[in-house]
Scaffold this active site. Structure first.
Site, mmCIF file in Angstrom:
data_model
loop_
_atom_site.group_PDB
_atom_site.id
_atom_site.type_symbol
_atom_site.label_atom_id
_atom_site.label_comp_id
_atom_site.label_asym_id
_atom_site.label_seq_id
_atom_site.Cartn_x
_atom_site.Cartn_y
_atom_site.Cartn_z
ATOM 1 N N HIS A 168 12.963 -2.440 1.212
ATOM 2 C CA HIS A 168 12.389 -1.170 1.649
ATOM 3 C C HIS A 168 13.238 -0.043 1.071
ATOM 4 O O HIS A 168 14.470 -0.141 1.035
ATOM 5 C CB HIS A 168 12.380 -1.060 3.178
ATOM 6 C CG HIS A 168 11.576 -2.153 3.817
ATOM 7 N ND1 HIS A 168 10.200 -2.120 3.865
ATOM 8 C CD2 HIS A 168 11.956 -3.316 4.384
ATOM 9 C CE1 HIS A 168 9.762 -3.225 4.452
ATOM 10 N NE2 HIS A 168 10.807 -3.976 4.773
ATOM 11 N N ASN B 214 8.192 -5.462 -1.512
ATOM 12 C CA ASN B 214 8.129 -4.347 -0.570
ATOM 13 C C ASN B 214 6.720 -4.371 0.023
ATOM 14 O O ASN B 214 5.769 -3.891 -0.595
ATOM 15 C CB ASN B 214 8.408 -3.006 -1.252
ATOM 16 C CG ASN B 214 8.483 -1.880 -0.221
ATOM 17 O OD1 ASN B 214 8.001 -2.037 0.910
ATOM 18 N ND2 ASN B 214 9.069 -0.758 -0.597
ATOM 19 N N PRO C 183 0.790 -1.235 0.000
ATOM 20 C CA PRO C 183 0.000 0.000 0.000
ATOM 21 C C PRO C 183 0.825 1.290 0.000
ATOM 22 O O PRO C 183 1.869 1.368 0.641
ATOM 23 C CB PRO C 183 -0.831 -0.106 1.288
ATOM 24 C CG PRO C 183 -0.166 -1.142 2.112
ATOM 25 C CD PRO C 183 0.509 -2.084 1.164
ATOM 26 N N ASN C 184 0.293 2.244 -0.731
ATOM 27 C CA ASN C 184 0.814 3.607 -0.840
ATOM 28 C C ASN C 184 2.068 3.727 -1.712
ATOM 29 O O ASN C 184 2.553 4.826 -1.949
ATOM 30 C CB ASN C 184 1.060 4.231 0.550
ATOM 31 C CG ASN C 184 -0.207 4.260 1.383
ATOM 32 O OD1 ASN C 184 -1.224 4.770 0.917
ATOM 33 N ND2 ASN C 184 -0.186 3.687 2.577
ATOM 34 N N GLU D 260 12.999 -9.341 0.763
ATOM 35 C CA GLU D 260 12.208 -8.210 1.268
ATOM 36 C C GLU D 260 12.986 -6.929 0.982
ATOM 37 O O GLU D 260 14.201 -6.894 1.208
ATOM 38 C CB GLU D 260 12.018 -8.397 2.787
ATOM 39 C CG GLU D 260 11.297 -7.253 3.483
ATOM 40 C CD GLU D 260 11.274 -7.425 5.013
ATOM 41 O OE1 GLU D 260 11.769 -8.462 5.531
ATOM 42 O OE2 GLU D 260 10.784 -6.498 5.690
ATOM 43 N N TYR E 79 11.015 9.115 0.847
ATOM 44 C CA TYR E 79 10.995 8.075 -0.193
ATOM 45 C C TYR E 79 11.619 8.520 -1.510
ATOM 46 O O TYR E 79 11.740 7.710 -2.434
ATOM 47 C CB TYR E 79 9.552 7.588 -0.406
ATOM 48 C CG TYR E 79 8.975 6.947 0.843
ATOM 49 C CD1 TYR E 79 9.511 5.761 1.342
ATOM 50 C CD2 TYR E 79 7.922 7.534 1.543
ATOM 51 C CE1 TYR E 79 9.011 5.178 2.497
ATOM 52 C CE2 TYR E 79 7.402 6.954 2.694
ATOM 53 C CZ TYR E 79 7.954 5.772 3.164
ATOM 54 O OH TYR E 79 7.458 5.192 4.307
ATOM 55 N N ARG F 59 13.705 4.492 11.863
ATOM 56 C CA ARG F 59 12.502 5.325 11.900
ATOM 57 C C ARG F 59 11.677 5.021 13.163
ATOM 58 O O ARG F 59 12.218 4.569 14.165
ATOM 59 C CB ARG F 59 11.715 5.118 10.595
ATOM 60 C CG ARG F 59 12.536 5.512 9.349
ATOM 61 C CD ARG F 59 11.768 5.317 8.065
ATOM 62 N NE ARG F 59 10.554 6.162 8.052
ATOM 63 C CZ ARG F 59 9.546 5.968 7.202
ATOM 64 N NH1 ARG F 59 9.608 4.991 6.309
ATOM 65 N NH2 ARG F 59 8.491 6.754 7.253
ATOM 66 N N ARG G 30 4.729 11.003 -2.628
ATOM 67 C CA ARG G 30 4.551 10.590 -1.227
ATOM 68 C C ARG G 30 5.818 10.896 -0.411
ATOM 69 O O ARG G 30 6.880 10.304 -0.654
ATOM 70 C CB ARG G 30 4.303 9.075 -1.181
ATOM 71 C CG ARG G 30 4.200 8.526 0.224
ATOM 72 C CD ARG G 30 4.187 7.008 0.240
ATOM 73 N NE ARG G 30 4.077 6.532 1.609
ATOM 74 C CZ ARG G 30 4.301 5.298 1.980
ATOM 75 N NH1 ARG G 30 4.657 4.375 1.093
ATOM 76 N NH2 ARG G 30 4.184 4.947 3.237
ATOM 77 N N ALA H 227 3.471 -0.917 4.660
ATOM 78 C CA ALA H 227 3.032 -0.985 6.069
ATOM 79 C C ALA H 227 2.643 -2.399 6.492
ATOM 80 O O ALA H 227 2.715 -2.729 7.683
ATOM 81 C CB ALA H 227 1.878 -0.014 6.297
HETATM 82 C C1 DQA Z 1 8.519 1.094 3.360
HETATM 83 C C2 DQA Z 1 8.691 1.285 4.873
HETATM 84 C C3 DQA Z 1 7.391 1.023 5.601
HETATM 85 O O1 DQA Z 1 7.575 1.245 7.004
HETATM 86 C C4 DQA Z 1 6.303 1.959 5.121
HETATM 87 O O2 DQA Z 1 5.072 1.645 5.748
HETATM 88 C C5 DQA Z 1 6.173 1.981 3.642
HETATM 89 C C6 DQA Z 1 7.375 1.937 2.826
HETATM 90 C C7 DQA Z 1 9.787 1.477 2.571
HETATM 91 O O3 DQA Z 1 9.877 1.079 1.422
HETATM 92 O O4 DQA Z 1 10.635 2.199 3.080
HETATM 93 O O5 DQA Z 1 5.076 2.115 3.115
HETATM 94 O O6 DQA Z 1 8.246 -0.282 3.121
#
Ligand code: DQA
Length: 150
Positions: free
Chosen positions: A105, A79, A15-16, A103, A28, A112, A23, A82
């Site tokens: 990020h 990725n 998500p997002n 995985e 990011y 963080r 964003r 959340a």
């Molecule tokens: C994320 C880190 C997560 O904590 C966050 O909720 C994201 C992006 C990253 O790519 O840094 O949506 O996965």
């Protein structure tokens, strides 16, 4: 002599992450998911990988793609966004995997907020790459290529 067949790899995003570019750019960066897809497609081709980049805000859809990867025995770069921090349903789906899982990020969750310090996914992945912005995906693809060559 037979030429090695390229391996498919799913690059799945939670998500997002479809909002990358606008964003929280201070966290990011300015690259969009389309930019990441372009870079990963080019790198994948040089590594003998055919990448399929997808993004969803829907946990059920993401889990469906994980099931598909398990059934097709396809490697995944994930990725989970959340979902990383609380989705036991996603973690249980990943535990059924039949191929490499990395995985990724963009940010470094360990640096963080406290709620980001837990990943329910890491324990079922081959490894985690975090904190290198869009380059995290490229490093993950290189890791997948190594794992597939084993
Ligand atoms: C994320 C880190 C997560 O904590 C966050 O909720 C994201 C992006 C990253 O790519 O840094 O949506 O996965």
């Amino acid at each position: 002599m037979t030429t090695p067949q390229p391996h498919p790899v799913l690059i799945l995003n939670g998500p997002n992450l479809g909002r990358l570019g606008s964003r929280e750019p201070e966290i990011y960066g300015s690259a969009t998911m389309a930019d990441i897809e372009t870079a990963c497609t080019a790198l994948g081709a040089s590594l003998g990988l055919i990448v399929d980049v997808r993004q969803t805000d829907d946990e059920a859809e993401l889990i469906g793609w994980i099931h598909e990867a398990a059934d097709r025995r396809v490697a995944v770069v994930l990725n989970p966004a959340a979902f990383t921090h609380y989705s036991y349903a996603l973690r249980d789906a990943l535990a059924m995997r039949t191929a490499p899982l990395v995985e990724v990020h963009l940010s470094n969750p360990a640096a963080r907020e406290a709620f980001r310090h837990t990943s329910v996914v890491s324990a079922v992945a081959d490894g985690t790459i975090a904190g290198f912005g869009p380059q995290s995906y490229e490093l993950a693809l290189r890791a997948v290529a190594r794992l597939l060559a084993r």
